[in-house]
Design a protein around this motif. Structure first.
Motif, PDB file in Angstrom:
ATOM      1  N   PRO A 549       0.830  -1.209   0.000  1.00 52.11           N
ATOM      2  CA  PRO A 549       0.000   0.000   0.000  1.00 52.11           C
ATOM      3  C   PRO A 549       0.868   1.263   0.000  1.00 52.11           C
ATOM      4  O   PRO A 549       1.999   1.261   0.508  1.00 52.11           O
ATOM      5  CB  PRO A 549      -0.800  -0.129   1.301  1.00 52.11           C
ATOM      6  CG  PRO A 549       0.047  -0.979   2.183  1.00 52.11           C
ATOM      7  CD  PRO A 549       0.747  -1.945   1.272  1.00 52.11           C
ATOM      8  N   SER A 550       0.312   2.328  -0.562  1.00 51.50           N
ATOM      9  CA  SER A 550       1.025   3.611  -0.566  1.00 51.50           C
ATOM     10  C   SER A 550       0.845   4.348   0.750  1.00 51.50           C
ATOM     11  O   SER A 550       1.719   5.127   1.149  1.00 51.50           O
ATOM     12  CB  SER A 550       0.524   4.491  -1.727  1.00 51.50           C
ATOM     13  OG  SER A 550       0.687   3.833  -2.963  1.00 51.50           O
ATOM     14  N   TYR A 551      -0.297   4.109   1.401  1.00 56.27           N
ATOM     15  CA  TYR A 551      -0.596   4.771   2.663  1.00 56.27           C
ATOM     16  C   TYR A 551      -1.110   3.734   3.662  1.00 56.27           C
ATOM     17  O   TYR A 551      -1.782   2.768   3.282  1.00 56.27           O
ATOM     18  CB  TYR A 551      -1.661   5.863   2.484  1.00 56.27           C
ATOM     19  CG  TYR A 551      -1.322   6.898   1.440  1.00 56.27           C
ATOM     20  CD1 TYR A 551      -0.593   8.032   1.778  1.00 56.27           C
ATOM     21  CD2 TYR A 551      -1.724   6.737   0.111  1.00 56.27           C
ATOM     22  CE1 TYR A 551      -0.280   8.993   0.822  1.00 56.27           C
ATOM     23  CE2 TYR A 551      -1.411   7.677  -0.857  1.00 56.27           C
ATOM     24  CZ  TYR A 551      -0.686   8.802  -0.492  1.00 56.27           C
ATOM     25  OH  TYR A 551      -0.377   9.742  -1.445  1.00 56.27           O
ATOM     26  N   ILE A 552      -0.804   3.959   4.909  1.00 64.37           N
ATOM     27  CA  ILE A 552      -1.305   3.093   5.986  1.00 64.37           C
ATOM     28  C   ILE A 552      -1.736   3.974   7.155  1.00 64.37           C
ATOM     29  O   ILE A 552      -1.087   4.982   7.473  1.00 64.37           O
ATOM     30  CB  ILE A 552      -0.234   2.079   6.443  1.00 64.37           C
ATOM     31  CG1 ILE A 552      -0.131   0.915   5.453  1.00 64.37           C
ATOM     32  CG2 ILE A 552      -0.545   1.521   7.829  1.00 64.37           C
ATOM     33  CD1 ILE A 552       0.819  -0.182   5.868  1.00 64.37           C
ATOM     34  N   ARG A 553      -2.827   3.556   7.789  1.00 66.33           N
ATOM     35  CA  ARG A 553      -3.301   4.198   9.010  1.00 66.33           C
ATOM     36  C   ARG A 553      -3.888   3.111   9.906  1.00 66.33           C
ATOM     37  O   ARG A 553      -4.045   1.956   9.482  1.00 66.33           O
ATOM     38  CB  ARG A 553      -4.359   5.264   8.708  1.00 66.33           C
ATOM     39  CG  ARG A 553      -5.682   4.688   8.205  1.00 66.33           C
ATOM     40  CD  ARG A 553      -6.682   5.772   7.869  1.00 66.33           C
ATOM     41  NE  ARG A 553      -7.981   5.190   7.509  1.00 66.33           N
ATOM     42  CZ  ARG A 553      -9.025   5.889   7.052  1.00 66.33           C
ATOM     43  NH1 ARG A 553      -8.906   7.215   6.900  1.00 66.33           N
ATOM     44  NH2 ARG A 553     -10.165   5.293   6.758  1.00 66.33           N
ATOM     45  N   ALA A 554      -4.211   3.468  11.124  1.00 65.30           N
ATOM     46  CA  ALA A 554      -4.811   2.504  12.058  1.00 65.30           C
ATOM     47  C   ALA A 554      -5.926   3.194  12.825  1.00 65.30           C
ATOM     48  O   ALA A 554      -5.765   4.351  13.264  1.00 65.30           O
ATOM     49  CB  ALA A 554      -3.762   1.946  13.013  1.00 65.30           C
ATOM     50  N   GLN A 555      -7.036   2.489  12.979  1.00 62.55           N
ATOM     51  CA  GLN A 555      -8.200   2.991  13.701  1.00 62.55           C
ATOM     52  C   GLN A 555      -8.398   2.169  14.971  1.00 62.55           C
ATOM     53  O   GLN A 555      -8.098   0.969  15.004  1.00 62.55           O
ATOM     54  CB  GLN A 555      -9.462   2.904  12.822  1.00 62.55           C
ATOM     55  CG  GLN A 555      -9.340   3.557  11.466  1.00 62.55           C
ATOM     56  CD  GLN A 555      -9.290   5.074  11.552  1.00 62.55           C
ATOM     57  OE1 GLN A 555      -9.703   5.649  12.551  1.00 62.55           O
ATOM     58  NE2 GLN A 555      -8.770   5.712  10.517  1.00 62.55           N
TER      59      GLN A 555
END
Length: 732
Positions: A549-555
């Protein structure tokens, strides 16, 4: 207890169970080494070992681990960890299927291998069961016989009961402390007896059975907490009483609790290891009853002795006190209208701390008395050995192992009394100094499982998401931890997915409290296969298998178990969830925030260039890795267990067929020597595994060699000592 010979079978069960626990631990960790500790892993192990200009022994003194030997055999730290895991797996597998390998030296090697891994394991190996395995493994060195370096074979070792007692003391410390800390933590759910209404859905990796236990009524959950307190606090002192039936009652109580925990939660090898410790409460007579060949006691026609009557009354008194105190301190009452058993905590925190302060040191004294009695019994057995040389040898061994047992008991007092700091402060300064000297080797540890109930109001869960365009986000689902609300909870024990466990801990606080999480995100952005393998073994189930992936985040989400359907059918969705907040901000490769976090946690340095090695060992490790790569942790471990079980069954079947082949019994009746065949096979180096009946401790092989030759058709050379003992018994 009749002596060391009365625990021959429990000792064999313990050693076999310890080998099985080591097998699960080594195999599970081996599968995760590249992703956790490799050069492109989450926490590269090379950072823990800095190869400087110091000598080898100076390096070992600073960090005692066998991994310092890696460069001498052409291996880097990651390959060294893989080699240690494979050696531990093979050696523990051999000890599981071959009784001669359940040897003191073998368990010393297993302990050294796991301790070497523990030294560089960092946060992924800092679990209580890792410390417990090291402590039990070291005790296994003292308990196991010495088969491999035998020079003479003796019938049994008089000191066996002393070293085996240490397992009982460890079991007591583990269970008693686990019960006490639930109350000393002042957790409102434990004090309100409501902890289990949250536990099943908030534990790290629940099983499908946890969903069903969660649906039980509240009154039953509260009573289950009461039962937990009784099993963990009130019953463990019974481990040391001289009444056999009370110890068996304590054994089955602990087994009952461990089975329930195993059914409802995936706690890797921990519950199994606790069950293995429980074998120290058993004896040969009871295990013989399990196996269907227990001794039949002759029916007594006369009046019962005073001792048996007093023993029976003491047992009734113990059961009565348990019931009375449980009802008194937990307010047990039957509500006939609601058809429920109501309970409540009927004492205060101050009262409990006063009680704990009053009983901690007396419990230590009670344990010491039990140990001293075991030592005195073993000393008496040593003096009963026939022959000056063998008496001297038995007494010398008794003195050495009694000193070792007293030393292990002494250093364990410091971590045990952590449950009550005033008692800890009353220990002699020399005791604290002795513990500090060996603390780094994990020989004695403090325990306290489930100290506080987390997830009240919903279990926090971190959900990692990836995107190519920062608009469409796709969740990255893990194999074991909750994610997809429709996915049922897995069964993974005895494997421990260490990344999934740390994800559970990370959700309890801010991401800065878990520095490894930043490097985990960084590796996913890089598309490192080793780390992705920790998330999904099957690459097709990883949503970014073709391109990272180009971007990663976490919720951050809150998860709850769903409720029972009205028709009683299985749920279509096992979970329900609600988004709470952002756990980790959106990052990408080259992001200044990401780079700053990596630098802050010391994770930014580049991996050293890995030069290809033409030697055999790295190639063999690479082949082994390719062989197991497609398989999951539970599949590998259970395959090893099933293989060991199959080999054991085949060996037993072959032995039965060979023993029954050919000649039947002679004309006069049974085959000669059949009745007393088992004691003739003596244990190596004084293990005492097959000669419990030989009360004078003499060397059976020596007698067999000196016995005069019998006429043809007479008994075998192994029979005269046996017949002599039988005739002595008749005279008595």
């Amino acid at each position: 207890m009749a002596g060391a010979e009365a625990q021959r079978l429990p000792r064999q069960l313990f050693l076999g169970g310890l080998a099985a626990a080591f097998l699960a631990a080594f195999a599970s960790l081996y599968l995760q080494v590249p992703g956790l500790y490799g050069k492109d892993g989450i926490l590269p192990a090379r950072k823990m070992l800095r190869f400087t200009g110091k000598s080898f022994w100076d390096q070992v003194r600073d960090a005692p681990t066998l991994l310092w030997l890696g460069p001498h055999v052409g291996l880097d730290v990651e390959q060294g960890m893989e080699l240690l895991c494979l050696l531990g797996t093979l050696l523990s597998f051999g000890a599981l299927i071959l009784e001669p390998l359940r040897d003191s030296l073998v368990f010393l090697v297993l302990w050294a291998l796991y301790f070497s891994l523990y030294q560089v394991g960092q946060v992924f190996l800092y679990f209580q069961w890792d410390s417990l395995l090291l402590e039990v493994g070291f005790l296994g060195v003292l308990v196991a016989p010495l088969h491999l370096l035998k020079w003479r074979s003796t019938a049994w070792r008089p000191h066996d009961g002393v070293t085996f007692w240490l397992l009982r003391w460890l079991l007591f410390r583990l269970m008693f402390a686990s019960g006490v800390v639930k109350l000393t933590s002042r957790c409102p759910t434990w004090w309100g007896l409501t902890a289990l209404t949250y536990h099943y859905e908030t534990q790290c990796i629940p099983t499908p059975a946890a969903w069903f236990f969660h649906q039980l009524p509240v009154w039953f959950q509260k009573f289950s907490v009461v039962a937990t307190y009784v099993i963990e606090i009130a019953i463990p002192p019974l481990f040391f009483v001289p009444l056999r039936r009370l110890r068996l009652f304590a054994f089955y109580s602990q087994i009952f609790l461990q089975v329930l925990i195993t059914l409802t939660g995936n706690y890797n090898f921990f519950n199994f290891l606790t069950v293995v410790l429980c074998f120290s409460l058993l004896d040969d007579e009871h295990l013989g009853f399990w196996l269907g060949h227990g001794r039949k006691k002759a029916a007594s026609t006369g009046p019962r002795s005073l001792a048996s009557i007093l023993s029976f009354l003491a047992e009734l008194g113990a059961y009565g006190l348990l019931l009375y105190w449980t009802r008194l301190y937990f307010g047990l009452e039957v509500n006939w209208e609601k058809k429920a058993l109501e309970s409540k905590t009927a004492f205060t925190y101050h009262e409990f701390m006063q009680w704990l302060r009053m009983v901690t040191l007396p419990l230590v004294g009670f344990g010491l008395l039990s140990l001293v009695w075991e030592i005195l019994q073993a000393g008496y057995r040593s003096t009963c050995v026939r022959g000056f040389f063998w008496k001297l040898w038995a007494t010398t061994q008794w003195a050495i192992f009694a000193t070792a047992a007293l030393g292990m008991f002494t250093i364990s007092l410091v971590p045990f009394t952590y449950i009550e700091y005033e008692s800890n402060g009353k220990l002699w300064p020399s005791v604290h100094q002795l513990f500090s000297a060996v603390d780094r080797y994990q020989l004695a540890n403090s325990y306290g499982l489930f100290r506080r109930m987390t997830g009240v109001g919903g279990r926090p869960e971190v959900v990692v998401e990836g995107s190519y365009d920062k608009k469409t986000w796709t969740e990255i689902e893990f194999m074991y931890k909750p994610g997809n609300v429709s996915g049922p909870p897995p069964v993974v024990a005895p494997h421990q997915p260490r990344l999934d466990w740390q994800m559970w801990f990370a959700a309890l606080g801010h991401h800065t409290h878990s520095p490894w999480f930043t490097n985990f995100v960084y590796r996913l952005l890089q598309g490192k296969e080793e780390v992705i393998h920790l998330v999904q073994v099957d690459g097709s189930k990883y949503p970014f298998s073709s391109n990272p992936p180009s971007y990663i985040r976490a919720q951050l989400y809150k998860y709850w178990f769903t409720e029972t359907a009205e028709d009683g059918s299985l749920p279509r969705q096992w979970w329900r969830r609600q988004r709470i907040e952002e756990f980790y901000p959106t990052v990408f490769l080259g992001d200044p925030n990401l780079e700053a976090l990596l630098a802050q946690h010391g994770l930014k340095d580049k991996a050293p260039l890995k030069r290809p090695s033409p030697s055999f060992l790295p190639k063999a490790l690479h082949w082994a890795r390719d062989f197991v790569h497609p398989h999951s942790g539970p599949a590998v471990i259970w395959s090893l267990y099933l293989t060991a079980a199959t080999i054991s069954v085949l060996r037993a079947t072959a032995g039965w067929l060979l023993s029954g082949r050919g000649a039947g019994p002679p004309a006069g009746g049974r085959p000669k020597g059949a009745r007393r065949a088992e004691p003739a096979a003596v244990d190596a180096a004084g293990g005492g595994d097959h000669a419990g009946n030989e009360k004078n401790g003499q060397v059976r092989k020596k007698e067999a060699g000196l016995a005069p030759e019998k006429p043809r058709g007479g008994p075998s050379a192994a029979e005269p000592p046996t017949d002599g003992l039988r005739s002595i018994r008749r005279k008595k």
